[in-house]
Design a protein around this motif. Structure first.
Motif, PDB file in Angstrom:
ATOM      1  N   ASN A 118      -1.402  -7.233  54.301  1.00  0.00           N
ATOM      2  CA  ASN A 118      -1.566  -5.931  54.946  1.00  0.00           C
ATOM      3  C   ASN A 118      -1.081  -4.803  54.056  1.00  0.00           C
ATOM      4  N   SER A 120      -0.850  -0.146  54.275  1.00  0.00           N
ATOM      5  CA  SER A 120      -1.044   1.037  55.109  1.00  0.00           C
ATOM      6  C   SER A 120      -1.110   2.280  54.239  1.00  0.00           C
ATOM      7  N   ASN A 217      -3.476   1.262  59.256  1.00  0.00           N
ATOM      8  CA  ASN A 217      -3.023  -0.052  58.806  1.00  0.00           C
ATOM      9  C   ASN A 217      -4.229  -0.944  58.555  1.00  0.00           C
ATOM     10  N   THR A 219      -5.817  -4.727  57.184  1.00  0.00           N
ATOM     11  CA  THR A 219      -5.584  -6.155  56.961  1.00  0.00           C
ATOM     12  C   THR A 219      -6.626  -6.672  55.976  1.00  0.00           C
TER      13      THR A 219
END
Length: 247
Positions: A118, A120, A217, A219
């Motif tokens: 992940n 952000s 965010n 993934t």
């Protein structure tokens, strides 16, 4: 109009059968009570009257007084008020990598192996941003698993490496769509935004925002397939995520 380009770089170094080696990001708690919540709050520039204690210092943002040129005026027959704060014009690009452990399952010519990680991005006072991924595909000595040059579903038994930035249901349920929260505008790039289809071209853009954006965010969902003749052993790959904002 002149524009200034600002970049943040995050490095994802991982060994297949091992883990990502990246620093985690720590965020301050959101300010809440039973009756209110500040979303993406910030202790920093905003108003002209500072408040402080031993552990913090903030600048009030409920409004500057009239002599300090509050940004908005409201009036009626009986009152007049200047409210709103003068915020800094400085650009703010924030980038972070979280979920620092992403392990692949054992490689097999009959099963697609998966993993996730992940990152952000938030970007204020800008014309948007783009995110690129740069680096090699998984390599073991002189043997390299090729990246997927077209966006497609994984093929079991064919050596290939790919990723996308959305939720998938095949080969298993994994990954997630970009989480824009309340104020984010980041999206997966078209070639990396199709569920159950993957791709990897070194240096390609994997995510963008069309304008100034709150936190989004992302993934990253990875897949690896191998063939019957893929050499056994440990495969490693070094990848760098480059986030670029234009002002």
């Amino acid at each position: 109009m002149s524009r200034r380009v600002v970049r943040w770089v995050g490095v994802l170094s991982f060994a297949l059968f091992a883990t990502f080696c990246v620093a985690t990001v720590t965020y301050a708690d959101t300010l809440t009570s039973p009756d209110y919540q500040f979303v993406q709050s910030d202790l920093g520039g905003g108003g002209l009257v500072p408040s402080s204690s031993t552990n913090y210092q903030s600048v009030l943002s409920v409004g500057d007084n009239a002599t300090s040129s509050g940004t908005g005026a409201s009036a009626s027959t009986h009152y007049q008020v200047e409210s709103g704060s003068q915020t800094t014009g400085d650009p703010g690009l924030t980038f972070g990598v979280s979920n620092a452990s992403a392990a692949f399952s054992t490689f097999s010519p009959t099963t697609t192996s998966t993993a996730t990680s992940n990152f952000s991005v938030s970007d204020y006072t800008s014309y948007g941003y783009s995110v690129q991924v740069i680096g090699s595909t998984p390599t073991n000595g002189s043997h390299t698993i090729p990246g997927m040059s077209t966006t497609a579903a994984p093929t079991v038994g064919t050596a290939q490496f790919g990723l996308n930035l959305v939720a998938n249901t095949l080969p298993i349920s994994f990954g997630a769509n970009p989480d824009q929260g309340q104020f984010g505008y980041g999206v997966a790039a078209p070639n990396y935004g199709i569920a159950n289809e993957f791709r990897y071209i070194n240096g390609e853009t994997i995510a963008t925002s069309p304008k100034s954006s709150g936190v989004t965010n992302f993934t990253m969902s990875y897949i690896v397939d191998v063939s019957d003749v893929t050499p056994g052993g440990q495969y490693t790959s070094n990848q760098t995520i480059v986030c670029t904002a234009t002002y």
